[in-house]
Enzyme design. Structure first.
Site, short mmCIF file in Angstrom:
data_model
loop_
_atom_site.label_atom_id
_atom_site.label_comp_id
_atom_site.label_asym_id
_atom_site.label_seq_id
_atom_site.Cartn_x
_atom_site.Cartn_y
_atom_site.Cartn_z
N GLU A 397 0.84 -1.20 0.00
CA GLU A 397 0.00 0.00 0.00
C GLU A 397 0.89 1.26 0.00
O GLU A 397 0.50 2.30 -0.52
CB GLU A 397 -0.93 0.00 1.22
CG GLU A 397 -2.14 0.90 1.03
CD GLU A 397 -3.21 0.68 2.08
OE1 GLU A 397 -4.21 0.00 1.79
OE2 GLU A 397 -3.05 1.17 3.21
N HIS A 426 8.33 -27.34 2.04
CA HIS A 426 7.64 -28.50 1.50
C HIS A 426 6.48 -28.10 0.60
O HIS A 426 5.60 -28.90 0.32
CB HIS A 426 7.16 -29.39 2.65
CG HIS A 426 8.31 -29.85 3.50
ND1 HIS A 426 9.09 -30.93 3.15
CD2 HIS A 426 8.87 -29.32 4.60
CE1 HIS A 426 10.06 -31.07 4.05
NE2 HIS A 426 9.95 -30.09 4.95
N LYS A 510 -12.66 2.81 -2.98
CA LYS A 510 -13.76 3.15 -2.07
C LYS A 510 -14.83 3.94 -2.83
O LYS A 510 -16.02 3.74 -2.65
CB LYS A 510 -13.24 3.99 -0.90
CG LYS A 510 -12.52 3.18 0.15
CD LYS A 510 -12.12 4.03 1.33
CE LYS A 510 -11.43 3.19 2.40
NZ LYS A 510 -10.89 3.98 3.49
O1 LIG Z 1 -9.19 2.30 9.73
P1 LIG Z 1 -10.11 2.57 8.61
O2 LIG Z 1 -10.35 4.03 8.38
O3 LIG Z 1 -11.41 1.82 8.78
O4 LIG Z 1 -9.44 2.06 7.28
C1 LIG Z 1 -9.16 0.72 7.05
C2 LIG Z 1 -8.29 0.61 5.81
O5 LIG Z 1 -8.99 1.28 4.75
C3 LIG Z 1 -8.32 1.35 3.51
O6 LIG Z 1 -8.21 0.12 2.93
C4 LIG Z 1 -6.97 1.99 3.67
O7 LIG Z 1 -6.29 2.00 2.46
C5 LIG Z 1 -6.17 1.27 4.71
O8 LIG Z 1 -4.93 1.88 4.88
C6 LIG Z 1 -6.93 1.28 6.00
O9 LIG Z 1 -6.18 0.64 6.97
#
Ligand SMILES: O=P(O)(O)OC[C@H]1O[C@H](O)[C@H](O)[C@@H](O)[C@@H]1O
Length: 597
Positions: A397, A426, A510
């Site tokens: 990331e 293995h 997202k």
């Molecule tokens: O902790 P939050 O805000 O719920 O985010 C959870 C995750 O969301 C995304 O995938 C980000 O890229 C991550 O870096 C983060 O850890």
């Protein structure tokens, strides 16, 4: 050993890589008299652009493999000397780093000088509070969590120290039974259910697996996905112990949909069991986030802060990792101490004395600075099983970026995978030793264990490897290896000129997920309208897409319908799944939009 980076480089004129990065052997011919990847003549190829460099790198690697093998057989003394020359030891931590089985040359080390100078400078500025994540306009301060005197603002010091104190006293009170669940026959909390995803799960999972005692005061389980069956499984496993379960909901942003779903499912389970969730719920999130507000309004048992200056993937030494760890009886101050010692050790600008810089340099060498080889992590200890998964997020990331800091398209990254040492021996070491040469290995070795031959076996076939050795798996050494890799990632990102501290690709994912949810609402509204007619009007996919004004989204609409019909009896799809054009859809009842709100 060289006393400083500039000292190390001062005797040789700097060979700077060209602006468009070229393969290491081309920009820095390999001709090290003391080591085993001898390339005595300077290659005559013209400088390569990024796009052509990978295939040439592969050819060169094959040559290296053959040369290394021959040299090893010929001159084991040279190899031993190289081992001694480059071995790094951190005495206070009992940690060793061996990079001798990576074939970088003296010329390459010299060639990296200006990049390292810039990397150390960028790291220094980051620690002083520069806006290292310009996308989100935030500082990056995970190093301050283990040495609060480094903070750029005094208020942050108080915040860090007060949070640590409250984590310790809250977990002491939970463990001792001073804070009790309201209706458990056990009279005290016995289980933790951690709900979170990504950086809000991977750190706590790794630490639990590595350090939790066999019989911890509270046992931990995780909901780190939205799979309803997985969530049901965790809740079912708790059974009647749900009444003595402390639910820790972790989300930095406080709005991640997967975590929100997990929370809603757990709250439903509490209602069905006649339990009061608020009395057993703890939130770890940024102040005033959706989760924080929910927890405050509903009067949850406790709330702990996440800071905007700590990224999810480096949050394990904030409340995110520390609270679950303390509740399992893990000495979190030792974890912090181990990390602080490693932070100090990796601040030096003397390359040979800086284990994070050595790692970053090896990654650059082994993957041509463009991620041309994968990093295979092989921990020789069951309890370190999750380290590769943890590093996957930290490294991929951070480094997997489309653009560099100057806006050039670079598609950078470093692929990480791995499981555990002997087990992999293995399973897939056969390919690593003899098959496609697209990786370099990192052995995580624990001294209180048996020696292994995999390193030599791989090396004999020209496969490069790094060995990180710790004496024992303890809170201190785990804190230290986390800090080691955090710093190595930061330095490597500077070497390849990318920003390690944002994640625009995840944000795009997202956004795409939110768009799918919005489309699902429109589909339902169109279906609802048609299904409320008399007679009901079943619609084809084309008709739905047209009425949603989204003909270009027809495939996504089909997928939405397939999922909804598999999950809800209300939505009826007639026709053959194999020929989507034949499918006609309607709702079994009208006015059901609220179901999917
Ligand atoms: O902790 P939050 O805000 O719920 O985010 C959870 C995750 O969301 C995304 O995938 C980000 O890229 C991550 O870096 C983060 O850890």
């Amino acid at each position: 050993m060289a006393s400083s980076l500039s000292g190390l480089f001062s005797s040789t004129p700097s060979l700077k890589p060209s602006k468009t990065f070229t393969v290491k052997a081309l920009s820095a011919p390999r001709g090290d008299s003391s080591f085993s990847f001898p390339h005595t003549s300077k290659p005559t190829h013209p400088p390569l652009t990024l796009s052509t460099s990978r295939s040439v790198a592969r050819d060169i690697s094959h040559t290296d493999a053959a040369a290394a093998k021959k040299e090893l057989i010929k001159d084991p003394d040279a190899l031993w000397n190289r081992y001694l020359d480059w071995l790094y030891q951190q005495k206070d931590l009992g940690l060793y780093l061996d990079v001798s089985r990576v074939g970088f040359t003296d010329e390459f080390v010299v060639d990296m000088e200006h990049r390292f100078k810039a990397a150390f400078k960028a790291m220094e500025e980051l620690e002083k509070g520069s806006i290292a994540n310009p996308d989100e306009g935030r500082m990056v301060g995970h190093y301050w969590l283990r040495n609060s005197s480094l903070v750029p603002k005094p208020t942050l010091k108080t915040l860090i120290e007060n949070t640590l104190d409250s984590i310790c006293s809250f977990s002491d009170d939970i463990i001792s039974g001073k804070i009790k669940p309201p209706s458990s026959p056990a009279g005290r909390f016995t289980q933790i259910l951690s709900v979170g995803i990504g950086g809000s799960a991977l750190g706590p999972q790794f630490v639990a697996e590595a350090l939790a005692p066999d019989n911890p005061p509270l046992k931990i389980r995780f909901i780190d996905n939205t799979d309803p069956a997985g969530i049901d499984h965790q809740i079912a496993q708790l059974g009647p112990e749900l009444a003595s379960t402390l639910v820790i909901v972790i989300s930095k942003s406080g709005g991640t949909p997967e975590t929100r779903n997990g929370l809603l499912e757990v709250q439903k389970a509490f209602r069905e069991a006649g339990l009061n969730f608020a009395k057993q719920g703890v939130a770890i999130t940024q102040e005033n986030s959706l989760l924080d507000n929910t927890a405050r309004i509903e009067g949850w048992l406790a709330r702990f802060p996440m800071y905007d200056w700590v990224g999810g993937r480096t949050s394990v030494m904030s409340a995110v990792g520390l609270l679950p760890a303390a509740l399992q009886g893990i000495d979190i101050r030792e974890m912090l101490a181990g990390a602080a010692i490693m932070d100090e050790a990796t601040r030096t600008t003397s390359l040979k004395n800086n284990p994070a810089a050595l790692l970053a340099m090896c990654w650059y060498w082994a993957s041509d600075g463009v991620g041309s080889k994968d990093m295979v992590i092989l921990p020789y200890k069951d309890s370190l099983l999750l380290f590769s998964r943890y590093l996957q997020q930290l490294v991929m990331e951070s480094l997997g970026k489309e653009f560099d800091l100057d806006g050039n398209t670079v598609n950078q990254g470093l692929t990480v995978y791995g499981n555990k040492g002997s087990t992999d021996q293995h399973a897939y070491i056969q390919q690593l030793r003899e098959g496609v040469h697209n990786f370099f290995a990192t052995f995580i070795e624990v001294l209180r264990d048996r020696p292994r031959g995999t390193r030599s076996a791989l090396y004999a076939n020209g496969r490069e490897s790094i060995s990180v050795t710790i004496e024992e798996v303890t809170p201190r050494s785990v804190g230290a290896i986390i800090a080691l890799y955090e710093r190595a990632v930061g330095l490597y990102a500077s070497l390849v000129n990318i920003n390690a501290y944002h994640q625009p690709g995840v944000e795009a994912g997202k956004k795409a997920a939110a768009e799918v949810l919005a489309l699902q609402k429109r589909v339902l509204s169109v279906l609802n309208e048609a299904s409320c007619k008399d007679p009901v009007e079943p619609l084809t996919l084309d008709e739905i897409a047209d009425r949603c004004h989204a003909p270009e989204e027809i495939e996504m609409i089909y997928k939405i319908i397939a999922h909804m019909s598999a999950n809800d009896r209300v939505l009826i799809a007639e026709g053959s799944c194999g020929s989507p054009r034949s499918v006609k859809v309607y709702l079994g009842e009208c006015n059901v939009d609220d179901m999917y709100a």
